[in-house]
Design a protein around this motif. Structure first.
Motif, PDB file in Angstrom:
ATOM      1  N   SER A  32       6.066   3.451 -13.714  1.00  0.00           N
ATOM      2  CA  SER A  32       6.269   2.272 -14.277  1.00  0.00           C
ATOM      3  C   SER A  32       7.759   1.495 -14.653  1.00  0.00           C
ATOM      4  N   ILE A  72      -2.034   4.077  -4.403  1.00  0.00           N
ATOM      5  CA  ILE A  72      -1.678   2.555  -5.030  1.00  0.00           C
ATOM      6  C   ILE A  72      -1.968   1.171  -4.206  1.00  0.00           C
ATOM      7  N   TYR A  73      -2.037   0.230  -5.309  1.00  0.00           N
ATOM      8  CA  TYR A  73      -1.804  -1.021  -4.066  1.00  0.00           C
ATOM      9  C   TYR A  73      -1.351  -1.826  -5.286  1.00  0.00           C
ATOM     10  N   CYS A  74       0.150  -2.358  -5.250  1.00  0.00           N
ATOM     11  CA  CYS A  74       0.839  -2.891  -6.144  1.00  0.00           C
ATOM     12  C   CYS A  74       0.694  -4.610  -5.256  1.00  0.00           C
ATOM     13  N   HIS A 118       0.651  -6.640 -10.736  1.00  0.00           N
ATOM     14  CA  HIS A 118       0.114  -5.435 -11.039  1.00  0.00           C
ATOM     15  C   HIS A 118       0.098  -4.656 -10.828  1.00  0.00           C
ATOM     16  N   SER A 119      -0.942  -3.036 -10.906  1.00  0.00           N
ATOM     17  CA  SER A 119      -0.993  -1.789  -9.469  1.00  0.00           C
ATOM     18  C   SER A 119      -2.571  -1.494  -9.736  1.00  0.00           C
ATOM     19  N   TYR A 120      -3.326  -1.447  -8.432  1.00  0.00           N
ATOM     20  CA  TYR A 120      -4.680  -0.947  -8.729  1.00  0.00           C
ATOM     21  C   TYR A 120      -4.134   0.992  -8.272  1.00  0.00           C
ATOM     22  N   SER A 137      10.283   2.149 -11.698  1.00  0.00           N
ATOM     23  CA  SER A 137       9.919   0.409 -10.790  1.00  0.00           C
ATOM     24  C   SER A 137      10.606  -0.679 -11.222  1.00  0.00           C
ATOM     25  N   GLU A 157       0.854  -0.959   0.134  1.00  0.00           N
ATOM     26  CA  GLU A 157       0.531  -0.307  -0.069  1.00  0.00           C
ATOM     27  C   GLU A 157       1.137   1.223  -0.425  1.00  0.00           C
ATOM     28  N   ARG A 158       0.134   2.114  -0.949  1.00  0.00           N
ATOM     29  CA  ARG A 158       1.439   3.033  -1.077  1.00  0.00           C
ATOM     30  C   ARG A 158       0.420   5.115  -1.103  1.00  0.00           C
ATOM     31  N   TYR A 204       3.215  -7.422  -6.299  1.00  0.00           N
ATOM     32  CA  TYR A 204       4.615  -8.267  -5.501  1.00  0.00           C
ATOM     33  C   TYR A 204       5.307  -9.614  -6.142  1.00  0.00           C
ATOM     34  N   TRP A 243       7.712  -7.305 -10.682  1.00  0.00           N
ATOM     35  CA  TRP A 243       5.961  -6.487 -10.017  1.00  0.00           C
ATOM     36  C   TRP A 243       4.747  -7.508 -10.939  1.00  0.00           C
TER      37      TRP A 243
END
Length: 91
Positions: A25, A51-53, A43-45, A28, A7-8, A55, A41
């Motif tokens: 992107s 941003i919820y990534c 994907h991310s939402y 990263s 979580e970011r 990994y 990685w």
């Protein structure tokens, strides 16, 4: 390999341009290339302010190192224990 959800908080990230998201992107991916093959990685939402990534990584420490090297904020890291979906509900 373990899977993690990161979580970011990035205020107003949901309002940034496609070009800005592309630059994030690219940064990263560049950091990941430098870290070697033990991290991916998925994907991310992107939401309004977060941003919820997702990994795949060898460890939480590796996830945190990626954030440090990339200059990405990191509020929390959680290891995924299992995944459920509508198929899980079927008998």
């Amino acid at each position: 390999m373990p899977k993690y959800v990161i979580e970011r908080t990035i205020p107003k990230i949901g309002e940034v341009s496609a070009g800005d998201l592309q630059a994030i992107s690219q940064k990263s991916c560049s950091v990941l290339r430098g870290m070697g093959p033990d991290m991916q990685w998925v994907h991310s939402y992107v939401t309004g302010d977060k941003i919820y990534c997702v990994y795949n990584a060898a460890s939480e420490q590796q996830v945190r190192e990626h954030a440090r090297l990339g200059g990405f904020p990191i509020d929390s890291v959680a290891r995924v224990v299992t995944t459920i979906d509508p198929i899980t509900a079927e008998v």
